[in-house]
Design an enzyme around this catalytic site. Structure first.
Site, PDB file in Angstrom:
ATOM      1  N   HIS A  18       0.838  -1.199   0.000  1.00  0.00           N
ATOM      2  CA  HIS A  18       0.000   0.000   0.000  1.00  0.00           C
ATOM      3  C   HIS A  18       0.880   1.259   0.000  1.00  0.00           C
ATOM      4  O   HIS A  18       0.606   2.220  -0.725  1.00  0.00           O
ATOM      5  CB  HIS A  18      -0.884   0.037   1.255  1.00  0.00           C
ATOM      6  CG  HIS A  18      -1.899  -1.058   1.342  1.00  0.00           C
ATOM      7  ND1 HIS A  18      -2.011  -1.884   2.425  1.00  0.00           N
ATOM      8  CD2 HIS A  18      -2.872  -1.454   0.471  1.00  0.00           C
ATOM      9  CE1 HIS A  18      -2.997  -2.750   2.241  1.00  0.00           C
ATOM     10  NE2 HIS A  18      -3.534  -2.518   1.049  1.00  0.00           N
ATOM     11  N   LYS A  42     -17.566  -6.702   4.890  1.00  0.00           N
ATOM     12  CA  LYS A  42     -16.227  -7.287   4.992  1.00  0.00           C
ATOM     13  C   LYS A  42     -15.817  -7.399   6.439  1.00  0.00           C
ATOM     14  O   LYS A  42     -15.819  -6.406   7.163  1.00  0.00           O
ATOM     15  CB  LYS A  42     -15.218  -6.387   4.255  1.00  0.00           C
ATOM     16  CG  LYS A  42     -14.908  -6.859   2.870  1.00  0.00           C
ATOM     17  CD  LYS A  42     -13.698  -6.171   2.293  1.00  0.00           C
ATOM     18  CE  LYS A  42     -13.578  -6.513   0.817  1.00  0.00           C
ATOM     19  NZ  LYS A  42     -12.640  -5.667   0.113  1.00  0.00           N
ATOM     20  N   ARG A  91      -1.867  -5.786  -8.661  1.00  0.00           N
ATOM     21  CA  ARG A  91      -0.846  -6.817  -8.442  1.00  0.00           C
ATOM     22  C   ARG A  91      -0.925  -7.848  -9.548  1.00  0.00           C
ATOM     23  O   ARG A  91      -1.391  -7.568 -10.635  1.00  0.00           O
ATOM     24  CB  ARG A  91      -1.049  -7.469  -7.073  1.00  0.00           C
ATOM     25  CG  ARG A  91      -0.657  -6.591  -5.929  1.00  0.00           C
ATOM     26  CD  ARG A  91      -1.247  -7.067  -4.648  1.00  0.00           C
ATOM     27  NE  ARG A  91      -2.687  -6.891  -4.645  1.00  0.00           N
ATOM     28  CZ  ARG A  91      -3.463  -7.050  -3.588  1.00  0.00           C
ATOM     29  NH1 ARG A  91      -2.938  -7.416  -2.458  1.00  0.00           N
ATOM     30  NH2 ARG A  91      -4.745  -6.850  -3.668  1.00  0.00           N
ATOM     31  N   SER A 129      -2.650  -7.978   2.596  1.00  0.00           N
ATOM     32  CA  SER A 129      -2.918  -7.927   4.036  1.00  0.00           C
ATOM     33  C   SER A 129      -3.260  -9.325   4.549  1.00  0.00           C
ATOM     34  O   SER A 129      -2.838  -9.712   5.643  1.00  0.00           O
ATOM     35  CB  SER A 129      -4.077  -6.971   4.328  1.00  0.00           C
ATOM     36  OG  SER A 129      -3.780  -5.685   3.853  1.00  0.00           O
TER      37      SER A 129
HETATM   38  P1  ADP Z   1      -9.695  -3.712  -0.962  1.00  0.00           P
HETATM   39  O1  ADP Z   1     -10.436  -4.496   0.053  1.00  0.00           O
HETATM   40  O2  ADP Z   1     -10.346  -2.451  -1.376  1.00  0.00           O
HETATM   41  O3  ADP Z   1      -9.151  -4.483  -2.116  1.00  0.00           O
HETATM   42  P2  ADP Z   1      -7.020  -3.575   0.098  1.00  0.00           P
HETATM   43  O4  ADP Z   1      -6.599  -2.941   1.367  1.00  0.00           O
HETATM   44  O5  ADP Z   1      -6.813  -5.042  -0.018  1.00  0.00           O
HETATM   45  O6  ADP Z   1      -8.488  -3.141  -0.098  1.00  0.00           O
HETATM   46  O7  ADP Z   1      -6.317  -2.854  -1.106  1.00  0.00           O
HETATM   47  C1  ADP Z   1      -6.464  -1.504  -1.373  1.00  0.00           C
HETATM   48  C2  ADP Z   1      -5.797  -1.208  -2.684  1.00  0.00           C
HETATM   49  O8  ADP Z   1      -4.398  -1.426  -2.560  1.00  0.00           O
HETATM   50  C3  ADP Z   1      -6.249  -2.087  -3.847  1.00  0.00           C
HETATM   51  O9  ADP Z   1      -6.199  -1.320  -5.019  1.00  0.00           O
HETATM   52  C4  ADP Z   1      -5.198  -3.170  -3.895  1.00  0.00           C
HETATM   53  O10 ADP Z   1      -5.070  -3.723  -5.186  1.00  0.00           O
HETATM   54  C5  ADP Z   1      -3.982  -2.358  -3.523  1.00  0.00           C
HETATM   55  N1  ADP Z   1      -2.928  -3.193  -2.966  1.00  0.00           N
HETATM   56  C6  ADP Z   1      -2.984  -3.993  -1.886  1.00  0.00           C
HETATM   57  N2  ADP Z   1      -1.802  -4.638  -1.708  1.00  0.00           N
HETATM   58  C7  ADP Z   1      -1.001  -4.217  -2.710  1.00  0.00           C
HETATM   59  C8  ADP Z   1       0.339  -4.537  -3.118  1.00  0.00           C
HETATM   60  N3  ADP Z   1       1.076  -5.434  -2.485  1.00  0.00           N
HETATM   61  N4  ADP Z   1       0.814  -3.913  -4.203  1.00  0.00           N
HETATM   62  C9  ADP Z   1       0.056  -3.037  -4.879  1.00  0.00           C
HETATM   63  N5  ADP Z   1      -1.198  -2.700  -4.576  1.00  0.00           N
HETATM   64  C10 ADP Z   1      -1.726  -3.287  -3.505  1.00  0.00           C
END
Ligand code: ADP
Length: 163
Positions: A18, A42, A91, A129
């Site tokens: 992030h 969620k 990703r 996460s």
């Molecule tokens: P959501 O539940 O909205 O997918 P996340 O917290 O999992 O929320 O992710 C928020 C954003 O950050 C999304 O666009 C996700 O693709 C991006 N993201 C999460 N982890 C990574 C990572 N390792 N590299 C790039 N982008 C990421």
């Protein structure tokens, strides 16, 4: 008017993946708002307040980054902030399908919203996460995946199984 970008997500908890996207986003805007979603469908390990605290802590040295929680529709949050641009991380292929659906759904709700996708550094391409939560539960080292502050909070939440 300032060029604002909104970065929405669950951030349960924030990872270096992030932070990588936040840093890239900062290169193309004057203000980046991390919008922490409180989606009631969620289940999260950290409450919305905790997720905001973690994000504020790890972005405190970054100028032009703001962290806010939001509930309801993303398009309504954008309207309140007078913003039009959303940034999301992309990703490995797994993100693509879902993101494609979200863009189309949001476009139906608000024609003027645009989503920018950014690819993280290769080291974070498979980082999520959920993965770090699993690793903590198994007692693995996650120091390369999230800042120490977050790691400590994770360890407090998940007492790992010791053999
Ligand atoms: P959501 O539940 O909205 O997918 P996340 O917290 O999992 O929320 O992710 C928020 C954003 O950050 C999304 O666009 C996700 O693709 C991006 N993201 C999460 N982890 C990574 C990572 N390792 N590299 C790039 N982008 C990421």
């Amino acid at each position: 008017m300032k060029k604002i970008i909104i970065y929405p997500g669950s951030f349960d908890p924030v990872t270096y993946g992030h932070l990588d996207i936040i840093e890239r986003g900062l290169k193309i805007c004057e203000q980046l708002i991390v919008a922490v979603s409180s989606n009631p469908l969620k289940r999260t390990l950290f409450s919305i307040e905790e997720r905001v605290i973690l994000l504020k802590e790890v972005t405190k040295k970054m100028k032009n980054v703001q962290v806010e929680k939001f509930d309801g529709l993303l398009v309504d949050f954008l309207k309140r902030k007078e913003a039009r641009i959303v940034i999301r991380g992309l990703r490995a292929v797994s993100d693509f399908e879902y993101e494609f659906q979200m863009v189309l759904a949001n476009r139906r709700l608000n024609e003027s919203m645009e989503t920018i996708f950014m690819m993280p550094s290769e080291s974070y391409f498979y980082l999520s996460s959920s993965l770090i939560k699993e690793l903590v539960a198994l007692g693995a080292d996650i120091s390369g995946y999230t800042p120490k502050f977050v790691e400590n909070e994770l360890k407090r939440k998940i007492p790992y199984a010791q053999s």
